[in-house]
Scaffold this motif. Structure first.
Motif, PDB file in Angstrom:
ATOM      1  N   ALA A   1       0.839  -1.205   0.000  1.00 46.37           N
ATOM      2  CA  ALA A   1       0.000   0.000   0.000  1.00 46.37           C
ATOM      3  C   ALA A   1       0.872   1.252   0.000  1.00 46.37           C
ATOM      4  O   ALA A   1       0.611   2.197  -0.747  1.00 46.37           O
ATOM      5  CB  ALA A   1      -0.938   0.004   1.209  1.00 46.37           C
ATOM      6  N   VAL A   2       1.915   1.250   0.820  1.00 47.51           N
ATOM      7  CA  VAL A   2       2.825   2.403   0.878  1.00 47.51           C
ATOM      8  C   VAL A   2       3.505   2.590  -0.473  1.00 47.51           C
ATOM      9  O   VAL A   2       3.606   3.717  -0.986  1.00 47.51           O
ATOM     10  CB  VAL A   2       3.867   2.230   2.010  1.00 47.51           C
TER      11      VAL A   2
ATOM     12  N   SER B   1       3.761   5.982  -5.405  1.00 47.27           N
ATOM     13  CA  SER B   1       3.939   6.088  -6.858  1.00 47.27           C
ATOM     14  C   SER B   1       3.185   7.289  -7.436  1.00 47.27           C
ATOM     15  O   SER B   1       3.384   7.655  -8.597  1.00 47.27           O
ATOM     16  CB  SER B   1       3.465   4.805  -7.553  1.00 47.27           C
ATOM     17  N   LEU B   2       2.325   7.908  -6.618  1.00 42.02           N
ATOM     18  CA  LEU B   2       1.603   9.103  -7.063  1.00 42.02           C
ATOM     19  C   LEU B   2       2.569  10.284  -7.125  1.00 42.02           C
ATOM     20  O   LEU B   2       3.485  10.381  -6.300  1.00 42.02           O
ATOM     21  CB  LEU B   2       0.459   9.415  -6.098  1.00 42.02           C
ATOM     22  N   PRO B   3       2.374  11.190  -8.088  1.00 39.90           N
ATOM     23  CA  PRO B   3       3.288  12.333  -8.192  1.00 39.90           C
ATOM     24  C   PRO B   3       3.214  13.223  -6.963  1.00 39.90           C
ATOM     25  O   PRO B   3       2.131  13.519  -6.465  1.00 39.90           O
ATOM     26  CB  PRO B   3       2.808  13.070  -9.448  1.00 39.90           C
ATOM     27  N   GLY B   4       4.356  13.615  -6.464  1.00 38.14           N
ATOM     28  CA  GLY B   4       4.422  14.517  -5.322  1.00 38.14           C
ATOM     29  C   GLY B   4       4.232  13.853  -3.970  1.00 38.14           C
ATOM     30  O   GLY B   4       4.193  14.535  -2.951  1.00 38.14           O
TER      31      GLY B   4
ATOM     32  N   ARG C   1       7.745   8.712   0.251  1.00 36.75           N
ATOM     33  CA  ARG C   1       7.534   7.481   1.031  1.00 36.75           C
ATOM     34  C   ARG C   1       6.959   7.773   2.419  1.00 36.75           C
ATOM     35  O   ARG C   1       6.084   7.056   2.889  1.00 36.75           O
ATOM     36  CB  ARG C   1       8.854   6.715   1.129  1.00 36.75           C
ATOM     37  N   ARG C   2       7.431   8.821   3.068  1.00 35.47           N
ATOM     38  CA  ARG C   2       6.927   9.148   4.410  1.00 35.47           C
ATOM     39  C   ARG C   2       5.462   9.584   4.351  1.00 35.47           C
ATOM     40  O   ARG C   2       4.656   9.188   5.196  1.00 35.47           O
ATOM     41  CB  ARG C   2       7.787  10.238   5.047  1.00 35.47           C
TER      42      ARG C   2
ATOM     43  N   ALA D   1      -1.290   5.720   4.378  1.00 33.93           N
ATOM     44  CA  ALA D   1      -1.670   4.315   4.567  1.00 33.93           C
ATOM     45  C   ALA D   1      -2.139   4.080   6.003  1.00 33.93           C
ATOM     46  O   ALA D   1      -3.152   3.392   6.227  1.00 33.93           O
ATOM     47  CB  ALA D   1      -0.497   3.405   4.222  1.00 33.93           C
ATOM     48  N   LEU D   2      -1.434   4.654   6.968  1.00 29.61           N
ATOM     49  CA  LEU D   2      -1.837   4.518   8.370  1.00 29.61           C
ATOM     50  C   LEU D   2      -3.188   5.190   8.614  1.00 29.61           C
ATOM     51  O   LEU D   2      -4.024   4.679   9.366  1.00 29.61           O
ATOM     52  CB  LEU D   2      -0.765   5.098   9.293  1.00 29.61           C
TER      53      LEU D   2
END
Length: 197
Positions: free
Chosen positions: A4-5, A10-13, A16-17, A23-24
């Protein structure tokens, strides 16, 4: 969780954080909210299509703008992307129809005229009755690629006799329509001028 992360990041902008934080957040939501969210994303990809006339996003074969008989169908505003349609529509200044190219000519990025919806614009203009009483507004960004694309389109459609105009340069050279404020963009549409290569 890691899938999910990775998908969200993978979305622009979205880094990972931020993806982890989103996701949380989704994990804390009621299950029906998350299912509604994922169903809306699936529907976006599966059910939304492009208008057969102007290439704007649409729920049907033809978008709501092209199917609106109150719009001026003899004034076509040529834009790079769907975002530009949304930006111009938000000004309330334009009452014609659109033609979405799907990008601009950029040799560096490997995008040529055949990668864009230019030929469908030429066909659309050529099929008009009395094109001399109609207008095409080249509402492309004022950077080098936008100007190159405008010049290419001008050369393709000028033999039809259609009036070709461009946005008034209240927009600065190199500005993207997406980031222009509504007042500046609205005035640029209202004060458009004849395109001169």
């Amino acid at each position: 969780m890691s899938d999910a992360v990775e998908a969200i990041s993978s979305l622009p902008g979205v880094g990972r954080r931020s993806a982890l934080r989103l996701a949380l957040h989704l994990m804390r939501q009621p299950q029906e909210n998350v299912h509604h969210f994922t169903a809306a994303i699936n529907s976006l990809r599966d059910d939304i299509r492009f208008c057969r006339t102007c290439h704007n996003i649409s729920d049907d074969e033809q978008c709501s703008i092209c199917s609106d008989s109150r719009r001026d169908h003899r004034t076509i505003c040529v834009v790079e992307s769907v975002r530009d349609v949304m930006s111009i529509e938000s000004t309330g200044e334009f009452h014609g129809v659109y033609h979405v190219l799907g990008g601009i000519i950029s040799p560096i990025a490997g995008i040529g005229p055949s990668d864009l919806e230019i030929e469908s614009l030429v066909e659309r203009v050529s099929a008009m009755d009395d094109p001399g009483s109609a207008e095409v507004i080249l509402a492309l960004s004022g950077d080098v690629e936008g100007e190159t694309t405008s010049f290419y389109i001008y050369r393709k459609i000028s033999p039809t006799g259609i009036r070709i105009s461009t946005l008034a340069r209240g927009l600065g050279f190199g500005d993207d329509l997406e980031y222009a404020d509504q007042l500046t963009l609205g005035r640029s549409i209202a004060m458009r001028q004849e395109f001169r290569p």
